[in-house]
Design an enzyme around this catalytic site. Structure first.
Site, PDB file in Angstrom:
ATOM      1  N   HIS A 100       0.841  -1.204   0.000  1.00  0.00           N
ATOM      2  CA  HIS A 100       0.000   0.000   0.000  1.00  0.00           C
ATOM      3  C   HIS A 100       0.868   1.242   0.000  1.00  0.00           C
ATOM      4  O   HIS A 100       1.916   1.288   0.633  1.00  0.00           O
ATOM      5  CB  HIS A 100      -0.956   0.011   1.196  1.00  0.00           C
ATOM      6  CG  HIS A 100      -0.292  -0.228   2.520  1.00  0.00           C
ATOM      7  ND1 HIS A 100       0.059  -1.485   2.953  1.00  0.00           N
ATOM      8  CD2 HIS A 100       0.095   0.619   3.493  1.00  0.00           C
ATOM      9  CE1 HIS A 100       0.627  -1.401   4.143  1.00  0.00           C
ATOM     10  NE2 HIS A 100       0.681  -0.131   4.492  1.00  0.00           N
ATOM     11  N   HIS A 102       1.011   5.122   1.079  1.00  0.00           N
ATOM     12  CA  HIS A 102       0.409   6.142   1.946  1.00  0.00           C
ATOM     13  C   HIS A 102       0.469   7.493   1.234  1.00  0.00           C
ATOM     14  O   HIS A 102       1.543   7.911   0.779  1.00  0.00           O
ATOM     15  CB  HIS A 102       1.208   6.291   3.247  1.00  0.00           C
ATOM     16  CG  HIS A 102       1.166   5.119   4.167  1.00  0.00           C
ATOM     17  ND1 HIS A 102       0.319   5.041   5.240  1.00  0.00           N
ATOM     18  CD2 HIS A 102       1.889   3.966   4.183  1.00  0.00           C
ATOM     19  CE1 HIS A 102       0.512   3.906   5.891  1.00  0.00           C
ATOM     20  NE2 HIS A 102       1.467   3.229   5.262  1.00  0.00           N
TER      21      HIS A 102
HETATM   22  P1  5GP Z   1       1.802   0.110   7.398  1.00  0.00           P
HETATM   23  O1  5GP Z   1       2.460   0.303   8.735  1.00  0.00           O
HETATM   24  O2  5GP Z   1       1.565  -1.359   7.103  1.00  0.00           O
HETATM   25  O3  5GP Z   1       2.520   0.813   6.276  1.00  0.00           O
HETATM   26  O4  5GP Z   1       0.411   0.852   7.497  1.00  0.00           O
HETATM   27  C1  5GP Z   1      -0.802   0.206   7.640  1.00  0.00           C
HETATM   28  C2  5GP Z   1      -1.863   1.274   7.712  1.00  0.00           C
HETATM   29  O5  5GP Z   1      -3.116   0.645   7.602  1.00  0.00           O
HETATM   30  C3  5GP Z   1      -1.859   2.059   9.036  1.00  0.00           C
HETATM   31  O6  5GP Z   1      -1.696   3.443   8.762  1.00  0.00           O
HETATM   32  C4  5GP Z   1      -3.214   1.721   9.637  1.00  0.00           C
HETATM   33  O7  5GP Z   1      -3.803   2.835  10.297  1.00  0.00           O
HETATM   34  C5  5GP Z   1      -4.021   1.288   8.445  1.00  0.00           C
HETATM   35  N1  5GP Z   1      -5.043   0.295   8.754  1.00  0.00           N
HETATM   36  C6  5GP Z   1      -4.877  -0.842   9.485  1.00  0.00           C
HETATM   37  N2  5GP Z   1      -6.038  -1.545   9.528  1.00  0.00           N
HETATM   38  C7  5GP Z   1      -6.935  -0.828   8.798  1.00  0.00           C
HETATM   39  C8  5GP Z   1      -8.301  -1.056   8.479  1.00  0.00           C
HETATM   40  O8  5GP Z   1      -8.937  -2.049   8.864  1.00  0.00           O
HETATM   41  N3  5GP Z   1      -8.922  -0.127   7.702  1.00  0.00           N
HETATM   42  C9  5GP Z   1      -8.264   0.987   7.247  1.00  0.00           C
HETATM   43  N4  5GP Z   1      -8.955   1.838   6.497  1.00  0.00           N
HETATM   44  N5  5GP Z   1      -6.972   1.233   7.537  1.00  0.00           N
HETATM   45  C10 5GP Z   1      -6.314   0.334   8.303  1.00  0.00           C
END
Ligand code: 5GP
Ligand code: ZN
Length: 139
Positions: A100, A102
Site C-alpha cells: 500500500h 500512503h
Molecule cells: P503500514 O504500517 O503497514 O505501512 O500501514 C498500515 C496502515 O493501515 C496504518 O496506517 C493503519 O492505520 C491502516 N489500517 C490498518 N487496519 C486498517 C483497516 O482495517 N482499515 C483501514 N482503512 N486502515 C487500516
C-alpha cells in the site's frame, strides 16, 4: 486474495472502508487511523506484500492512482503538500502485509518532518562506495 488479510477483506467488501477511488486493479480508501486529515491508502486489489511483487500492470494501476489522487486529496482537505511513501517490508515498518502507498497530506507548520526521518543514523558512505552501489544497481 489472502484469507487473513485485512486489505483483501476490504477489497472483497467483507469489512467496511471509506473508499475514495477504484479502478480495475487498484483501490483507494481512507486510513482508519490517520496521521493527518485525508490520509489515504492506495492498494493493488490483488494480494501482494511487496511493491516488487506487483505485476507491471498492477504497479502502473497503483501509482497512476496515487498520481491522480494526490492533488484531489490536497484540494479536499486544503493541504499544502504531501508525504507519499511505502513501508515496503516488515523491516521498513510495514504492518499490514498487503502492499500500500500512503498519501499523507501535509500542512504548513504541522510539526512533522521530511521522509528522511524514516531511517536511523545515516551511514558514512564515501565516493568509492557510492560508485560501487550505483554500479550494482545499474547492472
Ligand atoms: P503500514 O504500517 O503497514 O505501512 O500501514 C498500515 C496502515 O493501515 C496504518 O496506517 C493503519 O492505520 C491502516 N489500517 C490498518 N487496519 C486498517 C483497516 O482495517 N482499515 C483501514 N482503512 N486502515 C487500516
Ligand atoms: Zn491482501
Amino acid at each position: 486474495m489472502s484469507d487473513d488479510c485485512i486489505f483483501c477483506s476490504i477489497v472483497a467488501g467483507d469489512i467496511p472502508a471509506r473508499v475514495v477511488a477504484e479502478t480495475d486493479d487498484a483501490l483507494a480508501f481512507l486510513d482508519a487511523n490517520p496521521m493527518a486529515r485525508g490520509h489515504t491508502l492506495v492498494i493493488p486489489k490483488a494480494h501482494h506484500q511487496r511493491v516488487a511483487d506487483l505485476s507491471h500492470e498492477e504497479s502502473r494501476a497503483v501509482f497512476d492512482l496515487v498520481h491522480e489522487l494526490a492533488p484531489v486529496i490536497e484540494d479536499a482537505v486544503d493541504a499544502d503538500a504531501h508525504t507519499i511513501g511505502v513501508n515496503d517490508g516488515p523491516d521498513a515498518g510495514q504492518e499490514v502485509p498487503h502492499a500500500h502507498v500512503h498519501i499523507i497530506p501535509r500542512f504548513e507548520n504541522d510539526g512533522g518532518g521530511p521522509i528522511h526521518v524514516a531511517t536511523g543514523d545515516r551511514p558514512e558512505v564515501g565516493d568509492d562506495e557510492l560508485d560501487e552501489i550505483a554500479d550494482a544497481i545499474a547492472e
